[in-house]
Motif scaffolding. Structure first.
Motif, PDB file in Angstrom:
ATOM      1  N   TRP A 180       0.832  -1.211   0.000  1.00 34.45           N
ATOM      2  CA  TRP A 180       0.000   0.000   0.000  1.00 34.45           C
ATOM      3  C   TRP A 180       0.866   1.259   0.000  1.00 34.45           C
ATOM      4  O   TRP A 180       0.585   2.202  -0.746  1.00 34.45           O
ATOM      5  N   ALA A 292      -7.366  10.245  -2.526  1.00 35.50           N
ATOM      6  CA  ALA A 292      -7.375   9.894  -1.099  1.00 35.50           C
ATOM      7  C   ALA A 292      -8.363   8.757  -0.828  1.00 35.50           C
ATOM      8  O   ALA A 292      -8.054   7.816  -0.077  1.00 35.50           O
ATOM      9  N   GLY A 293      -9.536   8.830  -1.444  1.00 39.31           N
ATOM     10  CA  GLY A 293     -10.529   7.764  -1.268  1.00 39.31           C
ATOM     11  C   GLY A 293     -10.048   6.449  -1.830  1.00 39.31           C
ATOM     12  O   GLY A 293     -10.238   5.383  -1.204  1.00 39.31           O
ATOM     13  N   LEU A 296      -7.473   4.965   0.531  1.00 40.61           N
ATOM     14  CA  LEU A 296      -8.091   4.402   1.735  1.00 40.61           C
ATOM     15  C   LEU A 296      -8.729   3.054   1.430  1.00 40.61           C
ATOM     16  O   LEU A 296      -8.541   2.074   2.178  1.00 40.61           O
ATOM     17  N   LEU A 299      -6.078   0.364   0.905  1.00 45.49           N
ATOM     18  CA  LEU A 299      -5.486  -0.108   2.159  1.00 45.49           C
ATOM     19  C   LEU A 299      -6.368  -1.188   2.782  1.00 45.49           C
ATOM     20  O   LEU A 299      -5.883  -2.265   3.163  1.00 45.49           O
TER      21      LEU A 299
END
Length: 419
Positions: A180, A292-293, A296, A299
């Motif tokens: 990640w 960013a989404g 996330l 991850l």
């Protein structure tokens, strides 16, 4: 193995029947009764023939989408349980003792066989678009794009495999976390790299030829404090009759792109609304929010894939012909789980995307103030792409990254009343 194959085929057949029933029988057509006769009703801006073609094309296309997704998972499952994945690893091991070459050879054969077995489904999609005059491409041009897709995906995925399995071997328990971390610069690099290297492999990009229109668009950009020097035009008329415009890239490689079909079918006022919409994405940092989404979700996804792969290999490793996560034979399982989790997360990511698109719409109407042009642009987008104004609920949830045309026209009408 025969038992599991039979079960899988039967389950897939039942799933296909359920999808067919939902799309062709259960789901109605048209708009809700309160909106009949409004600007959101396709009967007010489409001909009778266009209404019929829109319903047919959208329904068939949605059906193909929903039955194709699990078909890819089924192929990966078959590769594992038949032992074909292990044979491909044996071939690659016999060819070279260098792991990077083994990985490249293994993934080449995996990609080739998946592409060959998926080709009939892809061909059906191409012929469908051709039949309804959405696609204008010749078969040879379409095949050229398919070959470019194959090699671009192969090269990128080979790099990913090399890094991924090096991490699994080096950090068996925490590989997903390190993967990640590495995906962050890799994703940003691809977003920077794509507009200037990958996209031009498929189409020609050049500054907007209509300089008067470009000047007006750049005036809008100046009002929004966007440091834009050019608006790019792409020759999509060689491939499609559909309309589109989009923002791509990051940093100095970020671009606002207009399809030439949009330029020929929309009026100047409608194009300015579309451009203001794209500028709204820039002003509200939607590209970076999207990154960013994505990071996330990736991850969480990598963590779940690690846990699920360990579980499946421990319980069914012999059946799946996988001895360890460190083997290349486990990669089809990785892809299968990735596909399932991506599909499962699509309602969430699509919801966020639809919110961003509505925000960009509202930004554009505040900037241009031309409600009629905005509504007419959405109507023309529906006509050109033969898209449903009010699709079935599950189609919207799993497929739509934009609000439906019904929703977009209605909230523009509501905004108009408040002025």
């Amino acid at each position: 193995m025969r038992k599991w194959l039979t079960r899988s085929i039967l389950l897939y057949f039942v799933y296909g029947l359920a999808v067919y029933w939902y799309l062709f029988i259960f789901s109605g057509s048209g708009v809700p009764a309160p909106y009949e006769g409004t600007s959101a009703d396709p009967a007010t801006f489409m001909t009778g023939r266009e209404l019929i073609l829109s319903q047919e094309y959208s329904t068939i296309r949605n059906f193909l989408y929903f039955v194709t997704i699990p078909f890819e998972w089924f192929l990966l499952f078959v590769f594992m349980i038949t032992g074909f994945s292990r044979k491909m690893q044996d071939w690659s091991n016999a060819t070279s003792k260098i792991f990077s070459l083994q990985s490249a050879i293994y993934f080449f054969w995996l990609s080739l066989f998946i592409s060959i077995l998926s080709f009939p489904v892809d061909m059906i999609g191409f012929q469908l678009s051709k039949m309804y005059h959405i696609t204008t491409q010749s078969f040879s041009a379409w095949m050229k794009d398919q070959l470019i897709d194959f090699w671009v995906n192969y090269l990128l995925m080979t790099v990913i495999i090399l890094v991924l399995y090096w991490l699994i071997k080096r950090f068996e328990k925490r590989w997903w976390l390190y993967a990640w971390f590495l995906s962050i610069p890799f994703s940003l690099f691809l977003m920077f790299f794509q507009p200037v290297v990958i996209d031009p492999l498929y189409n020609d990009f050049y500054p907007l030829q209509n300089k008067e229109l470009e000047e007006k668009i750049l005036e809008l950009a100046d009002q929004a404090d966007i440091p834009a020097e050019h608006v790019y035009e792409v020759n999509m008329s060689e491939k499609t009759n559909a309309l589109n415009a989009y923002v791509t890239g990051i940093g100095s490689n970020s671009r606002i792109v207009l399809w030439d079909t949009t330029l020929t079918r929309l009026s100047e006022e409608e194009i300015l609304f579309i451009m203001a919409h794209e500028m709204g994405h820039y002003v509200m940092n939607h590209i970076y929010v999207g990154i960013a989404g994505y990071l996330l979700l990736s991850l969480v996804g990598l963590f779940l894939i690690d846990k699920l792969m360990r579980l499946f290999i421990k319980r069914n490793g012999e059946f799946l012909k996988i001895r360890s996560m460190k083997e290349l034979t486990s990669f089809p399982l990785f892809l299968l789980l990735l596909g399932v989790l991506t599909f499962a997360s699509s309602p969430l990511s699509n919801t966020v995307a639809r919110y961003q698109e509505k925000s960009a719409d509202m930004y554009a109407i505040e900037m241009t103030g031309n409600h009629e042009a905005a509504i007419q642009s959405f109507q023309e987008l529906s006509r050109a792409g033969l898209s449903q104004v009010d699709p079935p609920t599950l189609v919207k949830i799993f497929r739509y990254t934009h609000p439906t045309m019904l929703e977009r026209i209605l909230y523009l009408e509501e905004h108009k009343k408040t002025e």
